[in-house]
Design a protein around this motif. Sequence first.
Motif, mmCIF file in Angstrom:
data_model
loop_
_atom_site.group_PDB
_atom_site.id
_atom_site.type_symbol
_atom_site.label_atom_id
_atom_site.label_comp_id
_atom_site.label_asym_id
_atom_site.label_seq_id
_atom_site.Cartn_x
_atom_site.Cartn_y
_atom_site.Cartn_z
ATOM 1 N N HIS A 126 -46.853 13.912 11.222
ATOM 2 C CA HIS A 126 -48.220 14.325 11.519
ATOM 3 C C HIS A 126 -49.126 13.102 11.601
ATOM 4 O O HIS A 126 -49.226 12.335 10.646
ATOM 5 C CB HIS A 126 -48.728 15.294 10.446
ATOM 6 C CG HIS A 126 -47.871 16.507 10.288
ATOM 7 N ND1 HIS A 126 -47.783 17.210 9.112
ATOM 8 C CD2 HIS A 126 -47.042 17.134 11.163
ATOM 9 C CE1 HIS A 126 -46.947 18.221 9.269
ATOM 10 N NE2 HIS A 126 -46.475 18.188 10.500
ATOM 11 N N ASP A 127 -49.781 12.940 12.706
ATOM 12 C CA ASP A 127 -50.593 11.745 12.953
ATOM 13 C C ASP A 127 -51.988 11.911 12.350
ATOM 14 O O ASP A 127 -52.969 12.146 13.052
ATOM 15 C CB ASP A 127 -50.684 11.497 14.457
ATOM 16 C CG ASP A 127 -51.378 10.176 14.781
ATOM 17 O OD1 ASP A 127 -51.463 9.321 13.876
ATOM 18 O OD2 ASP A 127 -51.835 10.012 15.923
ATOM 19 N N THR A 128 -52.055 11.787 11.021
ATOM 20 C CA THR A 128 -53.343 11.936 10.343
ATOM 21 C C THR A 128 -54.027 10.595 10.077
ATOM 22 O O THR A 128 -55.199 10.563 9.699
ATOM 23 C CB THR A 128 -53.154 12.658 8.996
ATOM 24 O OG1 THR A 128 -52.242 11.906 8.181
ATOM 25 C CG2 THR A 128 -52.598 14.058 9.217
ATOM 26 N N ALA A 129 -53.285 9.505 10.222
ATOM 27 C CA ALA A 129 -53.828 8.159 9.991
ATOM 28 C C ALA A 129 -54.307 7.961 8.555
ATOM 29 O O ALA A 129 -55.224 7.179 8.290
ATOM 30 C CB ALA A 129 -54.965 7.851 10.970
ATOM 31 N N ILE A 130 -53.678 8.664 7.627
ATOM 32 C CA ILE A 130 -53.998 8.487 6.209
ATOM 33 C C ILE A 130 -53.149 7.335 5.684
ATOM 34 O O ILE A 130 -51.923 7.368 5.802
ATOM 35 C CB ILE A 130 -53.710 9.771 5.418
ATOM 36 C CG1 ILE A 130 -54.658 10.889 5.879
ATOM 37 C CG2 ILE A 130 -53.869 9.533 3.917
ATOM 38 C CD1 ILE A 130 -54.366 12.240 5.265
ATOM 39 N N PRO A 131 -53.756 6.295 5.109
ATOM 40 C CA PRO A 131 -52.995 5.124 4.668
ATOM 41 C C PRO A 131 -52.096 5.368 3.467
ATOM 42 O O PRO A 131 -51.106 4.681 3.286
ATOM 43 C CB PRO A 131 -54.081 4.093 4.346
ATOM 44 C CG PRO A 131 -55.293 4.916 4.026
ATOM 45 C CD PRO A 131 -55.209 6.111 4.919
ATOM 46 N N ASP A 132 -52.446 6.342 2.627
ATOM 47 C CA ASP A 132 -51.615 6.643 1.459
ATOM 48 C C ASP A 132 -50.231 7.078 1.911
ATOM 49 O O ASP A 132 -50.092 7.838 2.871
ATOM 50 C CB ASP A 132 -52.234 7.768 0.622
ATOM 51 C CG ASP A 132 -53.590 7.410 0.078
ATOM 52 O OD1 ASP A 132 -53.902 6.222 0.019
ATOM 53 O OD2 ASP A 132 -54.343 8.333 -0.280
#
Length: 206
Positions: A126-132
């Motif tokens: 999923h391309d959420t761009a969350i760094p965690d």
Amino acid sequence: MPSTSRATRDGRPLTFTEQARRAQFVGLTIKVIAEHGYAGCSLQRIADAAGVTKAAVLYHFASKAALVRAAYQEVISQLTAHVGALVEQAAGPAEAVEAYIRGLIGHLAAHPDHVRVIVEALDDDHDTAIPDRPGSPSRWRALAALIDAAKETRAYRRDVDSRVLAIMIGGAIDALIAESRQDSAFDAAAAAGALVDVVRRSAGSS
């Protein structure tokens, strides 16, 4: 707590009404992801749940990914606030480690919808761009610091590897939460107590 109160739009602070609307969309996103997963979460579905147009959602969040990131941050904020308060109230460093374990397991077990948001938001597909990331150092560093403090007071043995123990505890917590999601009868509080007992036996100085 929610970051919406600190958000801005076009360089100006959000109005109270804008903050409330954003918070509503974030709350609905958490519910929709919990029920339908990331794939089933769309801006239109959020709009329908809120009784507004899709354009109204886009006014506050430029994309589905932005809305999911906001939902993820809300979930993490609630989790860290809960666990942080328990850790601060602990009588000492070793008790702080135990408060961390009990608080994390207790909160996540009580909020399975939040757990699914975390799982879905951090899924590599999923391309959420969350760094965690699930394996990032930020996941164990705070707990390792608590373990180090317990070592300094000799509540824990000085030879305990705080990084290794923190990673092991994190893995155990993940497994226990996964089990609680699969089995509604699973006693998460008892499981947390069992994990605390394991840590006491393996790291305690006596």
